[in-house]
Write a protein that holds these residues in place. Sequence first.
Motif, PDB file in Angstrom:
ATOM      1  N   SER A  56       0.815  -1.221   0.000  1.00  0.00           N
ATOM      2  CA  SER A  56       0.000   0.000   0.000  1.00  0.00           C
ATOM      3  C   SER A  56       0.842   1.261   0.000  1.00  0.00           C
ATOM      4  CB  SER A  56      -0.931   0.004   1.227  1.00  0.00           C
ATOM      5  OG  SER A  56      -0.172  -0.030   2.430  1.00  0.00           O
ATOM      6  N   ASP A  57       2.156   1.075  -0.013  1.00  0.00           N
ATOM      7  CA  ASP A  57       3.076   2.230  -0.015  1.00  0.00           C
ATOM      8  C   ASP A  57       3.209   2.741  -1.443  1.00  0.00           C
ATOM      9  OD1 ASP A  57       5.591   3.782  -0.142  1.00  0.00           O
ATOM     10  OD2 ASP A  57       5.773   3.166   1.957  1.00  0.00           O
ATOM     11  N   GLY A  58       2.970   4.025  -1.625  1.00  0.00           N
ATOM     12  CA  GLY A  58       3.049   4.628  -2.958  1.00  0.00           C
ATOM     13  C   GLY A  58       4.428   4.542  -3.574  1.00  0.00           C
ATOM     14  N   TRP A  59       5.463   4.839  -2.758  1.00  0.00           N
ATOM     15  CA  TRP A  59       6.837   4.776  -3.294  1.00  0.00           C
ATOM     16  C   TRP A  59       7.176   3.358  -3.785  1.00  0.00           C
ATOM     17  CZ3 TRP A  59       9.118   9.051  -4.493  1.00  0.00           C
ATOM     18  CH2 TRP A  59       8.867  10.194  -3.762  1.00  0.00           C
ATOM     19  N   PHE A  60       6.734   2.368  -3.049  1.00  0.00           N
ATOM     20  CA  PHE A  60       7.009   0.981  -3.429  1.00  0.00           C
ATOM     21  C   PHE A  60       6.351   0.642  -4.774  1.00  0.00           C
ATOM     22  CE2 PHE A  60       5.967  -3.548  -3.450  1.00  0.00           C
ATOM     23  CZ  PHE A  60       7.194  -4.127  -3.165  1.00  0.00           C
ATOM     24  N   LEU A  61       5.111   1.014  -4.918  1.00  0.00           N
ATOM     25  CA  LEU A  61       4.394   0.725  -6.163  1.00  0.00           C
ATOM     26  C   LEU A  61       4.982   1.486  -7.342  1.00  0.00           C
ATOM     27  CD1 LEU A  61       0.726   0.694  -4.777  1.00  0.00           C
ATOM     28  CD2 LEU A  61       2.194  -1.268  -5.313  1.00  0.00           C
ATOM     29  N   VAL A  62       5.349   2.747  -7.091  1.00  0.00           N
ATOM     30  CA  VAL A  62       5.957   3.533  -8.178  1.00  0.00           C
ATOM     31  C   VAL A  62       7.271   2.913  -8.623  1.00  0.00           C
ATOM     32  CG1 VAL A  62       7.032   5.743  -8.730  1.00  0.00           C
ATOM     33  CG2 VAL A  62       4.831   5.685  -7.554  1.00  0.00           C
ATOM     34  N   GLY A  63       8.093   2.474  -7.642  1.00  0.00           N
ATOM     35  CA  GLY A  63       9.385   1.873  -7.991  1.00  0.00           C
ATOM     36  C   GLY A  63       9.230   0.598  -8.796  1.00  0.00           C
ATOM     37  N   ILE A  64       8.290  -0.303  -8.369  1.00  0.00           N
ATOM     38  CA  ILE A  64       8.073  -1.560  -9.075  1.00  0.00           C
ATOM     39  C   ILE A  64       7.584  -1.290 -10.491  1.00  0.00           C
ATOM     40  CG2 ILE A  64       6.617  -3.622  -9.171  1.00  0.00           C
ATOM     41  CD1 ILE A  64       8.880  -3.882  -7.226  1.00  0.00           C
ATOM     42  N   MET A  65       6.597  -0.407 -10.627  1.00  0.00           N
ATOM     43  CA  MET A  65       6.044  -0.122 -11.962  1.00  0.00           C
ATOM     44  C   MET A  65       7.082   0.550 -12.860  1.00  0.00           C
ATOM     45  SD  MET A  65       2.061   0.961 -11.310  1.00  0.00           S
ATOM     46  CE  MET A  65       2.439   2.237 -10.108  1.00  0.00           C
ATOM     47  N   ALA A  66       7.949   1.398 -12.275  1.00  0.00           N
ATOM     48  CA  ALA A  66       8.990   2.052 -13.082  1.00  0.00           C
ATOM     49  C   ALA A  66       9.979   1.030 -13.639  1.00  0.00           C
ATOM     50  CB  ALA A  66       9.710   3.095 -12.229  1.00  0.00           C
ATOM     51  N   VAL A  67      10.377   0.076 -12.789  1.00  0.00           N
ATOM     52  CA  VAL A  67      11.305  -0.965 -13.265  1.00  0.00           C
ATOM     53  C   VAL A  67      10.649  -1.801 -14.357  1.00  0.00           C
ATOM     54  CG1 VAL A  67      12.534  -3.072 -12.611  1.00  0.00           C
ATOM     55  CG2 VAL A  67      12.624  -1.067 -11.122  1.00  0.00           C
ATOM     56  N   ALA A  68       9.391  -2.183 -14.163  1.00  0.00           N
ATOM     57  CA  ALA A  68       8.692  -2.997 -15.154  1.00  0.00           C
ATOM     58  C   ALA A  68       8.520  -2.244 -16.467  1.00  0.00           C
ATOM     59  CB  ALA A  68       7.339  -3.437 -14.593  1.00  0.00           C
ATOM     60  N   ALA A  69       8.103  -0.976 -16.370  1.00  0.00           N
ATOM     61  CA  ALA A  69       7.907  -0.194 -17.587  1.00  0.00           C
ATOM     62  C   ALA A  69       9.220  -0.008 -18.341  1.00  0.00           C
ATOM     63  CB  ALA A  69       7.284   1.160 -17.232  1.00  0.00           C
ATOM     64  N   LEU A  70      10.293   0.269 -17.601  1.00  0.00           N
ATOM     65  CA  LEU A  70      11.590   0.463 -18.248  1.00  0.00           C
ATOM     66  C   LEU A  70      12.063  -0.828 -18.931  1.00  0.00           C
ATOM     67  CD1 LEU A  70      13.850   2.490 -18.765  1.00  0.00           C
ATOM     68  CD2 LEU A  70      14.934   1.739 -16.633  1.00  0.00           C
ATOM     69  N   THR A  71      11.760  -1.966 -18.332  1.00  0.00           N
ATOM     70  CA  THR A  71      12.141  -3.245 -18.943  1.00  0.00           C
ATOM     71  C   THR A  71      11.413  -3.448 -20.263  1.00  0.00           C
ATOM     72  OG1 THR A  71      12.564  -4.184 -16.760  1.00  0.00           O
ATOM     73  CG2 THR A  71      12.271  -5.735 -18.575  1.00  0.00           C
ATOM     74  N   VAL A  72      10.127  -3.131 -20.286  1.00  0.00           N
ATOM     75  CA  VAL A  72       9.355  -3.267 -21.532  1.00  0.00           C
ATOM     76  C   VAL A  72       9.906  -2.340 -22.606  1.00  0.00           C
ATOM     77  CG1 VAL A  72       7.084  -2.950 -22.583  1.00  0.00           C
ATOM     78  CG2 VAL A  72       7.276  -4.029 -20.333  1.00  0.00           C
ATOM     79  N   VAL A  73      10.210  -1.091 -22.224  1.00  0.00           N
ATOM     80  CA  VAL A  73      10.783  -0.140 -23.184  1.00  0.00           C
ATOM     81  C   VAL A  73      12.123  -0.661 -23.717  1.00  0.00           C
ATOM     82  CG1 VAL A  73      11.736   2.175 -23.436  1.00  0.00           C
ATOM     83  CG2 VAL A  73       9.591   1.842 -22.204  1.00  0.00           C
ATOM     84  N   THR A  74      12.898  -1.262 -22.832  1.00  0.00           N
ATOM     85  CA  THR A  74      14.206  -1.788 -23.249  1.00  0.00           C
ATOM     86  C   THR A  74      14.062  -2.882 -24.296  1.00  0.00           C
ATOM     87  OG1 THR A  74      15.129  -1.315 -21.065  1.00  0.00           O
ATOM     88  CG2 THR A  74      16.309  -2.922 -22.419  1.00  0.00           C
ATOM     89  N   LEU A  75      13.079  -3.769 -24.116  1.00  0.00           N
ATOM     90  CA  LEU A  75      12.909  -4.901 -25.027  1.00  0.00           C
ATOM     91  C   LEU A  75      12.401  -4.488 -26.399  1.00  0.00           C
ATOM     92  CD1 LEU A  75      11.405  -7.556 -22.575  1.00  0.00           C
ATOM     93  CD2 LEU A  75      13.770  -7.363 -23.384  1.00  0.00           C
ATOM     94  N   VAL A  76      11.728  -3.344 -26.516  1.00  0.00           N
ATOM     95  CA  VAL A  76      11.161  -2.931 -27.815  1.00  0.00           C
ATOM     96  C   VAL A  76      12.000  -1.860 -28.500  1.00  0.00           C
ATOM     97  CG1 VAL A  76       8.843  -3.529 -27.077  1.00  0.00           C
ATOM     98  CG2 VAL A  76       9.665  -1.182 -26.745  1.00  0.00           C
ATOM     99  N   THR A  77      13.018  -1.343 -27.834  1.00  0.00           N
ATOM    100  CA  THR A  77      13.844  -0.276 -28.424  1.00  0.00           C
ATOM    101  C   THR A  77      14.939  -0.882 -29.309  1.00  0.00           C
ATOM    102  OG1 THR A  77      13.453   1.139 -26.509  1.00  0.00           O
ATOM    103  CG2 THR A  77      15.337   1.683 -27.922  1.00  0.00           C
ATOM    104  N   PRO A  78      15.141  -0.381 -30.536  1.00  0.00           N
ATOM    105  CA  PRO A  78      16.226  -0.869 -31.428  1.00  0.00           C
ATOM    106  C   PRO A  78      17.577  -0.311 -30.987  1.00  0.00           C
ATOM    107  CG  PRO A  78      15.029   0.894 -32.521  1.00  0.00           C
ATOM    108  CD  PRO A  78      14.313   0.653 -31.217  1.00  0.00           C
ATOM    109  N   TRP A  79      18.222  -0.985 -30.057  1.00  0.00           N
ATOM    110  CA  TRP A  79      19.454  -0.463 -29.471  1.00  0.00           C
ATOM    111  C   TRP A  79      20.633  -0.464 -30.450  1.00  0.00           C
ATOM    112  CZ3 TRP A  79      18.831   2.376 -25.496  1.00  0.00           C
ATOM    113  CH2 TRP A  79      17.777   2.107 -24.612  1.00  0.00           C
ATOM    114  N   ALA A  80      20.507  -1.143 -31.568  1.00  0.00           N
ATOM    115  CA  ALA A  80      21.582  -1.076 -32.560  1.00  0.00           C
ATOM    116  C   ALA A  80      21.743   0.345 -33.081  1.00  0.00           C
ATOM    117  CB  ALA A  80      21.287  -2.031 -33.723  1.00  0.00           C
ATOM    118  N   ARG A  81      20.607   1.091 -33.145  1.00  0.00           N
ATOM    119  CA  ARG A  81      20.667   2.486 -33.593  1.00  0.00           C
ATOM    120  C   ARG A  81      20.658   3.457 -32.421  1.00  0.00           C
ATOM    121  NH1 ARG A  81      16.809   0.361 -37.164  1.00  0.00           N
ATOM    122  NH2 ARG A  81      15.124   1.373 -35.993  1.00  0.00           N
ATOM    123  N   ALA A  82      20.045   3.050 -31.278  1.00  0.00           N
ATOM    124  CA  ALA A  82      19.920   3.952 -30.125  1.00  0.00           C
ATOM    125  C   ALA A  82      21.020   3.706 -29.100  1.00  0.00           C
ATOM    126  CB  ALA A  82      18.548   3.757 -29.486  1.00  0.00           C
TER     127      ALA A  82
END
Length: 550
Positions: A56-82
Motif C-alpha cells: 500500500s506504499d506509494g513509493w514501493f508501487l511507483v518503484g516496481i512499476m517504473a522498473v517494469a515499464a523500463l524493462t518493456v521499453v528496453t525490449l522494444v527499443t532498437p538499441w543497434a541504432r539507439a
Amino acid sequence: MMSHRWATADADWSRWDDSQLIGTIVRSVWQWQLVVAFSSVTVAVVIATLDPALFSDGWFLVGIMAVAALTVVTLVTPWARARPYALTLPIVDIFAIGCLANADHVLGYLWIVPIAWIATYYSSVAIVVALALIVGSQVTRWWLPGTDAAEPLEVIIVLLALGFLGVAMSQGTRRGRAYRRLIRRQSRQVDRAFARATVQERRAIALFDSIGTALAIVDGEGRLERTNAAYRSLYGLSEVDERHPGRAVEYAAYRGDVVPVDQTSLARAGRGERVRNEPLWLYDADGRWRALSLSIRGRTGAEPGTDGVSIIELDDVTVTEMGRRAQRAATSAVSHELRNPLTVIIGHADLLLDDDLTPAQREHAALIDGAAERMLVLIARLLDANRPVEVGDAFDLTTIATSAVEAFAPAAAAADVELTLDDDGRLQIVGDGFRMRQVVDNLMSNAIKYTPRGGAVHVTLRRDEGRAVLTVRDTGIGIAADDLENVFRPYFRARSATSVGISGTGLGMSIVRTIVEENHGTITLESSLGSGTTATVSLPLEGAAEGGAS
C-alpha cells in the motif's frame, strides 16, 4: 554534451560496430536490464511478503512499476541504432530503486546492479554521477513526508560500498579489456605470421618442384621426407603416397648388377654418407636406362652422423654418357677396321725387306714397316680404352627375388600386407638378369597392390626337373575366370581391378610374358574372385635343356 562523453568513454562500445555483430549490442542491453528487473522485483516481492503493508506504499508501487515499464521499453527499443542513449537505462533504474528505498531502506542495496552495469561499460565520470544521484535520493528522505529519514552514517556506508564496488569493477573491466585487446593484437600477429609462413612454404615447394635436378630430402632412417617433381618422375613415385617403392631399379653399371638394398642411394643417405658426383645407373619404369650423377649432401650446419636430414641430388647425364658410349663404339669400330689393312701393309713390308733391295729401297720399306707397327700399337691402345662392358649371360634368380622382396618390404608393411619368401638356394639361370628383375618387381607390385589390408603375399623359389620355378601367391581380390585368359593382352584390365578404383595401364603383364619368353621360360596365372592370384614363372636352369617359349 555530457551524456555523449559518458556514452563514448568505454572503448569497447566504440569498436562493436566493427568487430562484433549488431546483435551483441542488443543482447547486452537486454541482459543487464533483465538482471535489474528480476533482482529488483524478486527482492521487493520477498520483502513486501514479509511486510504486507508495503503493497500500500506509494513509493514501493511507483518503484516496481517504473522498473517494469523500463524493462518493456528496453525490449522494444532498437538499441543497434539507439546505442548512444543506453546510459539512460541504468540512470532511470537508479531513480526507480530510489523509490523502492524510500519505502524500505533495505531495498537500496539493489543499487549494486545498475552501478555494476555502469562500471562495466562506462567511465569513472559516469560512476561518480550515478553515486551522486544515489546520495541525492538518500538525502531527500530527510525532507520527504512519510519516509524514514536516512541516517548520515547509512548514507556514508552506502556511498562507500557502492563507490568501492564501482571502482573495483571498473578497474577489473579495464584490465580485462586491455588483456582482450592484447590477445586480439597478438592473435592477429600470429595469424599474419602464419599466413606469411604458409605463402613462403608454398613458394618454396613450387620452387623445389621447378628445379630440373632430381632432389629428395631423406631423414636419419632412410625415409623420404620430401621429393621434387623431377625425382618422382625419375623413380616413378606416386604423388599421393611416396612410401610405396618406385618402379625404377638402381644398377651399379649399365646392364650390370642390381645395387643391394643396403647400398641404394636412400640407404646411404639415411646412414649419413656424403657422396659427390658418383655414377649411378637407373632402369626406369618405362624400360629406359638412365645415367645419373649421384651426390648426397648434409643439411646446412649438420655434421655427418648427427641427427638431421640428407639431401640426394641426381643429375641426369644420360645424353652425355650415351654420347660417350657411342663415341667409344665408333672409335672401336674404326680402329678395328683399320687394323686389318695395317696388318696387310706390315706383312708386305716384311716381304719386301726379305728381298734383294737397294739401300734406298730397303730404307723406304723399313720406314713403311715402322710406321705401320706404331699405328697398330696406337689402334690396340684405342681398342683397350674403348672396349665395351661385357654383359654376363647368367644370373641367380634367388638373388634377384631376395633383393626384390627386400625392396618391397616397406610397401607391404605400409599396406599391412604380410610378405614372406621361401627358397631352395641358388638357382642359376642363363639369360638376361636385369630384365628378369623387372618381371619379379611387376609380379610383386601387383600382388601387394591388389591385396587388402591384413592379407599376405608369399614368394616361393624351388627346383623342378631342371627348371627354376618362381611362384608369387597372394590373398587379394582375384580375377574372374572370363578375364583370366585376357590378362596377358596389352592394355587389358580385369573388371575386379577397375571396380575397386586401382589405377593401372594394363601393359605390365604383357611385358612380363614377353620377357619370360625371351628367356626361354613360361608364365601361368591361377585365380578366382575373392580367393587371390598365383603367378608361376618357370625358367630352365643353367646346364639344362632350354625349354621352348610358349
